[in-house]
Design an enzyme around this catalytic site. Structure first.
Site, mmCIF file in Angstrom:
data_model
loop_
_atom_site.group_PDB
_atom_site.id
_atom_site.type_symbol
_atom_site.label_atom_id
_atom_site.label_comp_id
_atom_site.label_asym_id
_atom_site.label_seq_id
_atom_site.Cartn_x
_atom_site.Cartn_y
_atom_site.Cartn_z
ATOM 1 N N ASP A 275 -1.433 8.266 12.903
ATOM 2 C CA ASP A 275 -2.522 7.845 12.009
ATOM 3 C C ASP A 275 -3.839 7.782 12.798
ATOM 4 O O ASP A 275 -4.645 6.866 12.624
ATOM 5 C CB ASP A 275 -2.220 6.504 11.325
ATOM 6 C CG ASP A 275 -3.117 6.247 10.114
ATOM 7 O OD1 ASP A 275 -3.950 7.129 9.798
ATOM 8 O OD2 ASP A 275 -2.980 5.184 9.499
ATOM 9 N N ALA A 289 -12.350 0.906 9.484
ATOM 10 C CA ALA A 289 -10.946 0.638 9.814
ATOM 11 C C ALA A 289 -10.280 1.888 10.368
ATOM 12 O O ALA A 289 -10.447 2.980 9.829
ATOM 13 C CB ALA A 289 -10.194 0.163 8.578
#
Ligand code: DOR
Ligand code: ZN
Length: 404
Positions: A275, A289
Site C-alpha cells: 500500500d 494519509a
C-alpha cells in the site's frame, strides 16, 4: 545468462542449483558449466509482486511517478507492481486507463498492472475498458473514488467478470462518520462486502486487513481473499507516536494488542502488499494519509525471518506466488523453467539502518526511519538482466504491462 550456485525453494524444499536464463525467461535449473553471476551466500527468491501501490502518475507526480516509484520497487526487490486508480482524476474511464498505460510504458522500470476504479456510474465503461482488476472504495480516502451505498457495490460485483479480481477498500463510511476509523469500521465493511460477494457468487480481495477480526470475517461466508501490509505487522500506535502527523494512514495502524492478534492470523492471509502511498512531509503535516513502503517491505519480512517470527515459505507464497495467482499473472512468482527471469538475491546477514535519504521514492521520508534491520535485497535480475547490484541501480529495463 547463468546464475551459479543459487539457493532457492523448489517444490517446498531448499535446493542449490544453477539457473539458466535465456532472454527474459528461465530456461532450466540444474548444473551448467560456464561463467555466470555467483549467487553463493545469498538466498534467491522470485521477484516480489506488490499488488497495491499508489504511484500518483498522472496527477501528483511531485509525490511519485512511474519512474521513481518503479525504481523504488526494484530497490526493494519488487519486480511487479499493481497501481491503484485513486489518481486525480481517477482511473475510471478507458481513456484515463490508456493515458496511464502510455505513461507507464515510457517510465516504468519494473512490470506493472492497473486496478480500475469502480465509480457510481461507470458500469458500461468497466465493460468497455476490460481492466484486469477493479477497485472499490467503501470509505472515503485520498482522491474522490467512493461508492456511497451497498447497491452500487453489489452492481459492480455482478457487472465485473467473475474470473477477475475485485479489490475492496473495506472501511464503512457511516461508522467512520460516527466513531472514526476504528477496527469496527473496517470489520463492518468486511462483513458487508463478503456477504455481498457471497450473494453474487464471486470472490473478492479485502485490501489492507489491519485486524485479525477482519480476516476471520472475510473467511466466514464465501472465502474472500485477504491482503495485509507490513505497517500493520511491524508498527503500532505506541511505535508511531513520535511520528505525529506522519503516522496517519487509512486504515490506521492499530494498538499493540491488535497487532499481536494480527500475527496470530497470518496463516489465513493470502498476500502481502505495501500500500505504498507516498506524500511529501509537508503534505502529511496538513493531514495527508499514507505510508511509503516499497523499499522496506521485503527487508522487514527478512528481519522477521531472522528473528524466527515468520517462515521463508510464508514470505515467498504471500509476496510472490499468491499475488501472481490471484491477479492472473502467468509466468510470474516462481523460480521454474518457463517462468519470467525476475530474481532477487537476498543477503540475510546484511545489517542496515532505514534512511529515507538513501531511497528512490520521491516522498523523502519513511515511517521506519532509523530502524535497524537484518536482511536486504542485494541483487535484482529483472527480465533476465541485472538491474540492482548492492546499493547500485546498474541498469534500467523497461517494464511491461501484466494482468491485462
Ligand atoms: O492512507 C491511505 N493512503 N489510504 C488510502 O486508502 C489511500 C492512500 C493514498 O492514496 O494516499
Ligand atoms: Zn491503498
Amino acid at each position: 545468462m547463468l546464475v551459479k550456485n543459487a539457493k532457492f525453494f523448489l517444490g517446498g524444499k531448499i535446493t542449490e542449483k544453477d539457473i539458466l536464463i535465456e532472454g527474459e525467461r528461465i530456461k532450466a535449473v540444474g548444473s551448467f558449466s560456464g561463467k555466470g553471476i555467483d549467487a553463493s551466500g545469498f538466498l534467491v527468491l522470485p521477484g516480489l509482486i506488490d499488488a497495491h501501490v499508489h504511484l500518483r502518475d498522472p496527477g501528483a507526480t511531485h509525490k511519485e511517478d512511474f519512474h521513481s516509484g518503479t525504481r523504488a520497487a526494484i530497490a526493494g526487490g519488487i519486480t511487479t507492481v499493481l497501481d491503484m486508480p485513486n489518481n486525480n482524476p481517477p482511473t475510471t474511464t478507458l481513456e484515463r486507463l490508456e493515458e496511464k498505460r502510455a505513461i507507464a510504458s515510457k517510465k516504468a522500470v519494473c512490470d506493472y498492472g492497473f486496478h480500475f476504479g469502480a465509480g457510481t456510474n461507470n458500469f458500461e465503461e468497466v465493460k468497455r475498458a476490460k481492466p484486469g482488476s477493479l477497485k472499490i472504495y467503501m470509505g472515503k480516502t485520498t482522491g474522490d473514488l467512493f461508492l456511497p451505498d451497498e447497491k452500487l457495490i453489489f452492481l459492480h460485483f455482478q457487472n465485473f467478470p467473475k474470473d477477475k479480481p475485485i479489490v475492496v477498500h473495506a472501511e464503512d463510511q457511516a461508522i467512520i462518520e460516527t466513531e472514526g476509523r476504528t477496527p469496527l469500521a473496517a470489520q463492518v465493511a468486511v462483513a458487508k462486502a463478503t456477504m455481498l460477494a457471497e450473494k453474487s457468487g464471486r470472490t473478492i480481495c479485502i485490501a489492507h486487513a489491519s485486524t485479525a477480526r477482519e480476516i476471520e470475517l472475510a473467511k466466514k461466508w464465501r472465502k474472500s481473499l485477504v491482503e495485509t501490509c507490513p505497517h500493520y505487522l511491524f508498527l503500532d500506535q505506541e511505535k508511531i507516536r513520535h511520528l505525529g502527523n506522519l503516522g496517519k494512514v487509512y486504515p490506521p495502524v492499530r494498538d499493540e494488542a491488535e497487532r499481536k492478534k494480527l500475527w496470530g492470523a497470518l496463516d489465513s492471509v493470502d498476500y502481502v502488499s505495501t500500500d505504498h502511498a507516498p506524500h511529501l512531509p509537508k503534505e502529511k503535516e496538513k493531514g495527508a494519509a499514507g505510508f511509503p513502503g516499497l523499499e522496506t517491505s521485503l527487508a522487514l519480512m527478512l528481519d522477521a525471518y531472522n528473528k524466527k517470527q515468520i517462515g521463508m515459505e510464508w514470505i515467498i507464497s504471500r509476496m510472490c506466488e499468491n499475488p501472481a495467482r490471484i491477479f492472473n499473472m502467468r509466468g510470474k512468482g516462481k523460480i521454474a523453467p518457463g517462468f519470467q527471469a525476475d530474481l532477487v538475491f537476498v543477503d540475510l546477514r546484511k545489517e542496515w539502518k532505514v534512511r529515507a535519504e538513501n531511497m528512490q521514492s520521491k516522498c523523502g521520508w519513511s515511517p521506519y526511519e532509523g530502524m535497524s534491520l537484518k536482511g536486504k535485497a542485494a541483487k535484482v535480475i529483472f527480465r533476465g538482466e541485472l538491474v540492482l547490484d548492492g546499493e547500485e541501480m546498474v541498469k534500467e529495463i523497461r517494464g511491461k504491462e501484466v494482468m491485462q
